[in-house]
Design a protein around this motif. Structure first.
Motif, short mmCIF file in Angstrom:
data_model
loop_
_atom_site.label_atom_id
_atom_site.label_comp_id
_atom_site.label_asym_id
_atom_site.label_seq_id
_atom_site.Cartn_x
_atom_site.Cartn_y
_atom_site.Cartn_z
N VAL A 198 -35.82 84.61 77.85
CA VAL A 198 -34.60 84.91 77.09
C VAL A 198 -33.49 85.32 78.04
CG1 VAL A 198 -33.58 86.50 75.42
CG2 VAL A 198 -35.83 85.54 74.99
N ARG B 217 -30.00 83.41 78.36
CA ARG B 217 -28.74 84.12 78.11
C ARG B 217 -27.82 84.03 79.33
NH1 ARG B 217 -31.13 89.61 75.23
NH2 ARG B 217 -31.39 88.71 73.16
N ASP C 39 -36.92 77.06 64.29
CA ASP C 39 -37.08 78.14 63.30
C ASP C 39 -35.75 78.81 62.95
OD1 ASP C 39 -39.77 77.73 63.15
OD2 ASP C 39 -40.25 79.21 64.71
N ASN C 40 -34.69 78.17 63.38
CA ASN C 40 -33.33 78.68 63.15
C ASN C 40 -33.07 80.00 63.89
OD1 ASN C 40 -32.83 76.52 61.48
ND2 ASN C 40 -33.38 77.64 59.61
N VAL C 41 -33.81 80.19 64.96
CA VAL C 41 -33.53 81.34 65.83
C VAL C 41 -32.39 80.92 66.75
CG1 VAL C 41 -34.42 82.87 67.62
CG2 VAL C 41 -35.91 82.14 65.74
N ARG D 128 -25.30 84.49 74.20
CA ARG D 128 -25.18 85.17 75.49
C ARG D 128 -25.75 86.59 75.45
NH1 ARG D 128 -19.49 85.67 78.84
NH2 ARG D 128 -20.40 86.41 80.80
N TYR D 129 -25.54 87.30 74.30
CA TYR D 129 -25.96 88.70 74.25
C TYR D 129 -27.03 88.96 73.20
CZ TYR D 129 -21.71 89.41 76.98
OH TYR D 129 -20.76 89.34 77.96
N SER D 130 -27.29 87.98 72.37
CA SER D 130 -28.22 88.29 71.28
C SER D 130 -29.07 87.10 70.88
CB SER D 130 -27.43 88.76 70.05
OG SER D 130 -26.54 87.76 69.64
N THR D 131 -30.16 87.46 70.20
CA THR D 131 -31.01 86.45 69.58
C THR D 131 -31.12 86.86 68.12
OG1 THR D 131 -32.26 86.28 71.64
CG2 THR D 131 -33.28 85.35 69.64
N TYR D 132 -30.83 85.97 67.25
CA TYR D 132 -30.81 86.37 65.85
C TYR D 132 -31.17 85.20 64.94
CZ TYR D 132 -26.10 84.37 66.27
OH TYR D 132 -25.04 83.54 66.54
N MET D 133 -31.44 85.53 63.69
CA MET D 133 -31.80 84.52 62.71
C MET D 133 -30.51 83.90 62.15
SD MET D 133 -34.98 84.74 63.05
CE MET D 133 -35.38 83.46 61.88
N GLY E 35 -30.43 81.20 59.84
CA GLY E 35 -30.61 80.37 58.65
C GLY E 35 -29.64 80.65 57.53
N SER E 36 -29.34 81.92 57.29
CA SER E 36 -28.44 82.24 56.19
C SER E 36 -26.98 82.29 56.63
CB SER E 36 -28.83 83.60 55.58
OG SER E 36 -28.80 84.60 56.58
N ARG E 37 -26.77 82.31 57.92
CA ARG E 37 -25.39 82.41 58.43
C ARG E 37 -24.76 81.03 58.67
NH1 ARG E 37 -23.61 86.68 63.07
NH2 ARG E 37 -21.72 85.68 63.83
N LEU F 17 -17.29 84.24 57.05
CA LEU F 17 -17.98 85.46 57.42
C LEU F 17 -17.60 86.60 56.49
CD1 LEU F 17 -17.69 85.28 61.31
CD2 LEU F 17 -19.69 84.81 59.91
N TYR G 36 -35.63 93.12 60.39
CA TYR G 36 -35.26 93.49 59.02
C TYR G 36 -36.09 92.67 58.04
CZ TYR G 36 -32.13 89.49 59.88
OH TYR G 36 -31.62 88.28 60.24
N VAL H 182 -34.37 86.91 56.00
CA VAL H 182 -33.13 86.20 56.35
C VAL H 182 -32.29 86.08 55.09
CG1 VAL H 182 -32.17 84.03 57.17
CG2 VAL H 182 -34.27 84.91 58.19
N ASP I 235 -26.71 89.46 57.33
CA ASP I 235 -25.68 88.83 58.16
C ASP I 235 -24.44 89.72 58.21
OD1 ASP I 235 -27.30 86.65 58.61
OD2 ASP I 235 -26.43 85.45 56.99
N LEU J 164 -22.66 91.56 61.55
CA LEU J 164 -21.27 91.54 62.00
C LEU J 164 -20.85 92.92 62.53
CD1 LEU J 164 -19.54 89.32 59.29
CD2 LEU J 164 -20.12 88.72 61.63
N VAL K 56 -24.57 95.21 75.86
CA VAL K 56 -25.67 95.39 74.92
C VAL K 56 -26.23 94.02 74.58
CG1 VAL K 56 -26.33 96.13 72.61
CG2 VAL K 56 -24.74 97.52 73.94
N THR K 57 -27.50 93.87 74.80
CA THR K 57 -28.16 92.64 74.33
C THR K 57 -29.17 93.07 73.27
OG1 THR K 57 -29.75 92.82 76.14
CG2 THR K 57 -27.88 91.35 76.47
N TYR K 58 -29.45 92.16 72.38
CA TYR K 58 -30.37 92.55 71.30
C TYR K 58 -30.98 91.33 70.63
CZ TYR K 58 -26.36 91.43 68.37
OH TYR K 58 -25.32 90.79 67.79
N GLU K 59 -32.05 91.60 69.95
CA GLU K 59 -32.64 90.60 69.07
C GLU K 59 -32.57 91.16 67.66
OE1 GLU K 59 -36.24 88.67 70.20
OE2 GLU K 59 -35.87 89.04 72.32
N TYR K 60 -32.25 90.28 66.76
CA TYR K 60 -32.03 90.69 65.36
C TYR K 60 -32.81 89.69 64.52
CZ TYR K 60 -29.25 92.15 61.25
OH TYR K 60 -28.85 92.63 60.04
N MET K 61 -34.04 90.05 64.22
CA MET K 61 -34.98 89.06 63.72
C MET K 61 -35.56 89.44 62.35
SD MET K 61 -34.77 87.12 66.34
CE MET K 61 -36.09 85.93 66.19
#
Lengths: 513, 360
Positions: free
Chosen positions: A88, A92, A113-115, A119-124, A126-128, A148, B70, B73, B78, B82, B98-103
């Motif tokens: 990761v 990044r 998996d829609n992950v 650059r700074y994050s990993t997030y889901m 699918g809904s966004r 948004l 959390y 999805v 979402d 933000l 700050v880096t993060y994972e939000y899964m």
């Protein structure tokens, strides 16, 4: 007469001047109207041209920008290495480098998996991101917009990926996410003077940006907002153009301003590029030029008008003088004609008198008798004759005198015979109708005393037989209701005259033969 | 001499006029700015505050790495994301990365959450691990275990862990029970404190949903003429909520109201009510755009709006402090309470404009 003629000339001149003035006014009005129409047409054409140019260029800028982003992503995906995909952190780091290199807002990759990896994050995602939850069988770049929470909108330029995986999952897309507000600001969607606005709309009329579009708030649906400003056909046309992605324009009045909207589709995006310009802006510019032309035209017409007025005044003056001269001449001519006519009439009377008069005896001629008969016949026909008698006379012995004493003596004899009749019938016309024949038409006084006058005449004649005086045989006959014409009376009188002539012969008077 | 005096007077008048004009302009400008400020305040003070700024805390490190998990999805999270992104951006401006994972799983699963939490802890990569507790009973022990192993653990968003959990802090809705009760009070008042009510809940076991449902039940119980006819779980699915509501309407002809305890509930319920044209009062939670439009159109009576943006923003602020070894106290509370605001039809337009930029 003179006044009437002068008035006619004045009237003609005034009517002429009025007609010319009306003509000048009509021409001026026509010019004004034509100018207004031309100005409107010019405004429309200039607006259309101006707006099309602006919209085209902005749309091209957007298309070009999108192409550039696509190109940058494709280049980035071509150079991504195995090392970049090891962890990761390395991914990044790679994304950060590309983002910095191309000055991208957000660059991200998404796996099966829609992950989403940014650059700074990993997030889901699918809904966004709608494009992640849709069927991703596309092979060409896709433009997607996301709304948004908080009201901002972003566009995502997405390219599909093949043969790339990360942590055992296939990476299916790479995308650049751009804040449309920032994007629109960078394209200078607003102008300092607030007279030209640019907008990006969905085909549904929803604004992509958070920037107000002229009189319309950013959150307003353009199509819905314009429904009240256009008639049904215009609005349907606008709606249809949006739905089908056709370019076009709409002129509408919002509040008190006349605005022109031009719209055209942005290639490969499903968006409509819109440009709105205050109609007054171009109108003011074109109107300025048009006003100058109008002023020039007006000056021209005023000069023509003045020239015509001067011309008519001069024409009036000239005509007035000319007409006065002509009138004077005409009056003189008329007077001359009148004088000549009077003279002719006098001369005609003389000739007529000469024709009606027997030159030898001075009594009226046979011609005069015939006119008298004609007149009396008319009266008889009209049954307006009451007292009338005809006396026919014939001199006895004229031939004998001519033969024995000469024609001069005969003429004197005729004069004497005529004189006897004239003296005897002083109130009646005496006519010499032949060589020694006379007729007297008895009316009025002489008619009333016709018997006494005939008796006296016969007595005088009988006396003259003895003294070689004038012997005249006469017969007289009255007009009767049975008589249809003078000749009926004349015939009876003539017959009686012959009877008398016989009597006088017996009394010693010379006979004709 | 007279001319000079006159000119001098005119100059004085001109100066006086100009100074007065300048003063007037400055006053106008000040008034405008104040007015603008007031507008911002009004926007940010109404249910959701988008104008957040970092507090004065100075982070001890220049890089932090967090892991958040959390329930599911869903757009609600979402919105929380933000707020997280905004805090991350502001920290970056201060030189702190700050880096993060939000899964989260696609379908709510406490087991999935447990697995994610354990994996995150095992990696040892994260300064703080945060969880929006999917199931209090299952996840609380896991969080305790992680904390026991030296992980810095926090909870956030909609659901806290159990009361004796060793998580360091919680940022989010601390008043789910009250939210449920408040919504129900509004419904009861609307119905004149009588009638049959059905309850839609999200995920069975999810603390926030269950707490709200409990608040609903307790409130209904206060009024003798009111009755709960059924309670159903939609598993955070709008389609399920729609189907469940249709079943309510078929089974209970005299149903007077529906209380919706999560974000998907009111959307599905409103769809069913619109379709059947039933005369039922709906009250519900959260800010789904469709639900707000239904509120505007009078299909939904009221909605409880949580400040998701602030939840996300504060989660990062608290996480940074926890990562620095700070504990709840002066720097941050053990539970950072976020606001829930009940909004009605009259507020819907403004909320749609603020959250989705929609202007009618």
């Amino acid at each position: 007469m003179n006044n009437v003629t002068n008035r006619s000339i004045q009237l003609t001149t005034v009517i002429g001047a009025i007609l010319i003035s009306i003509l000048v006014i009509i021409m001026s009005f026509s010019m004004f109207r034509g100018s207004a129409v031309s100005t409107d047409q010019a405004v429309e054409r200039v607006s259309e041209f101006y707006l099309r140019e602006l919209a085209d260029r902005r749309a091209q800028v957007i298309s070009s920008l999108i192409d550039t982003k696509v190109d940058q992503m494709q280049r980035a995906m071509q150079v991504i290495s195995k090392e970049d995909l090891e962890s990761v952190d390395s991914l990044r780091s790679f994304i950060g480098e590309i983002q910095t290199l191309y000055a991208l807002d957000v660059l991200a990759l998404a796996d099966e998996d829609n992950v989403v990896y940014s650059r700074y994050s990993t997030y889901m995602g699918g809904s966004r991101y709608d494009f992640l939850s849709q069927d991703l069988s596309f092979s060409e770049p896709v433009i997607s917009t996301i709304n948004l929470y908080g009201g901002s909108k972003h566009i995502c330029i997405v390219i599909p990926l093949k043969d790339l995986s990360f942590q055992g999952k296939d990476l299916k897309v790479c995308f650049v996410e751009i804040d449309i507000g920032t994007f629109a600001q960078s394209l200078a969607f607003g102008t300092e003077k607030n007279d030209t606005w640019f907008g990006l709309y969905y085909r549904t009329g929803e604004n992509l940006t958070s920037i107000d579009f002229g009189p319309f708030d950013a959150g307003q649906n353009l199509l819905s907002s314009m429904k009240d400003t256009l008639n049904e056909d215009e609005w349907n046309s606008l709606k249809n153009d949006f739905e089908t992605g056709e370019q076009g324009e709409a002129v509408f009045r919002y509040s008190s301003d006349l605005d022109t909207l031009y719209y055209l589709p942005v290639r490969d995006t499903g968006w409509m590029m819109t440009v709105l310009i205050s109609g007054e802006l171009i109108q003011d510019q074109v109107r300025g030029i048009s006003d100058e032309l109008l002023k020039t035209g007006m000056r021209f017409f005023i000069l023509i008008g003045l020239a015509l007025v001067v011309y008519f005044l001069l024409l009036y003056r000239h005509l007035h003088r000319r007409s006065s001269t002509l009138l004077k001449k005409e009056q003189e001519n008329k007077m001359e004609i009148a004088r000549r006519a009077e003279k002719s009439e006098s001369e005609l009377g003389v000739y007529k008198g000469l024709a009606n008069k027997d030159p030898l005896t001075g009594v009226q001629s046979k011609l005069a008798y015939m006119e008298k008969v004609k007149m009396l016949d008319t009266e008889i026909q009209a049954a307006s004759v009451s007292g009338l008698a005809i006396l026919v006379g014939d001199l006895n012995g004229l031939k004998h005198i001519n033969d024995t004493a000469g024609h001069a003596a005969g003429d004197e004899y005729l004069k004497a015979g005529a004189m006897i009749l004239c003296r005897q019938y002083q109130h009646s016309p005496v006519y010499r109708t032949g060589g020694d024949e006379f007729v007297v038409v008895l009316q009025n006084t002489d008619y009333e005393h016709r018997k006494e006058l005939l008796e006296q005449l016969n007595q005088q004649v009988e006396k003259n037989i003895g003294t070689d005086g004038v012997v005249i045989s006469v017969g007289m006959s009255d007009f009767t209701p049975e008589d249809g014409a003078v000749k009926d009376v004349f015939t009876r009188a003539d017959h009686l005259m012959y009877e008398r002539k016989k009597q006088l012969k017996e009394m010693g008077a010379h006979a004709r033969d | 001499m007279k001319k000079r005096t006159l000119v001098l007077l005119m100059l004085l008048c001109a100066c006086f006029y100009m100074s007065g004009y300048a003063q007037g302009s400055a006053e106008s400008e000040t008034e405008y700015e104040a007015s603008d400020e007031t507008q911002k305040e009004a926007k940010s003070s109404f249910a959701v505050n988008f104008e957040r700024s970092l507090d004065s805390y100075i982070p001890l490190k220049n890089h932090y790495n967090f892991y958040f998990t959390y329930k599911i999805v869903h757009p609600w999270w979402d919105a929380v994301a933000l707020g997280i992104e905004e805090a991350q951006r502001q920290l970056l401006e201060r030189g702190v990365t700050v880096t993060y994972e939000y899964m989260a799983p696609e379908v709510t699963s406490a087991q999935d959450q447990e697995m994610r939490l354990r994996e995150a802890a095992a990696s040892g990569d994260y300064d703080v691990i945060g969880a929006d507790v999917a199931d209090e009973a299952l996840i609380s022990p896991v969080l305790d275990e992680l904390a026991e192993k030296g992980n810095k653990v926090m909870t956030f968003s909609s659901s806290d862990a159990g009361g004796d959990c060793r998580r360091i802090a919680y940022v989010g809705n601390t008043h789910n029970y009250e939210d449920g009760a408040q919504l129900t009070e509004a419904l009861c008042e609307k119905l004149g404190y009588k009638g049959k009510v059905a309850i839609l809940v999200g995920v069975e076991g999810a603390p926030c949903h269950e707490e709200r449902a409990q608040g609903v039940k307790d409130t209904i119980a206060k009024y003798s003429d009111m009755e709960i006819v059924d309670v159903a779980y939609d598993q955070d699915s709008i389609d399920n909520a729609y189907q469940l509501t249709k079943e309510f309407l078929e089974r209970f002809d005299d149903l007077a109201g529906i209380v919706c305890c999560n974000m998907s509930n009111p959307v599905g319920a409103a769809r069913a009510v619109k379709e059947t044209e039933a005369d039922v009062v709906i009250v519900g939670m959260d800010h789904d755009k469709e639900a707000l439009e239904d509120l505007r159109d009078g299909i939904i009576y009221c909605l409880g709006i949580q400040d998701c943006f602030s939840i996300g923003f504060d989660t990062i602020q608290v996480a940074v402090k926890i990562a620095d070894g700070q504990l709840p106290g002066d720097l941050f509370p053990e539970k950072t309470q976020e606001v829930t605001t009940l909004i009605y039809q009259d507020d819907a337009e403004e909320m749609l404009a603020n959250l989705y930029g929609v202007v009618q």
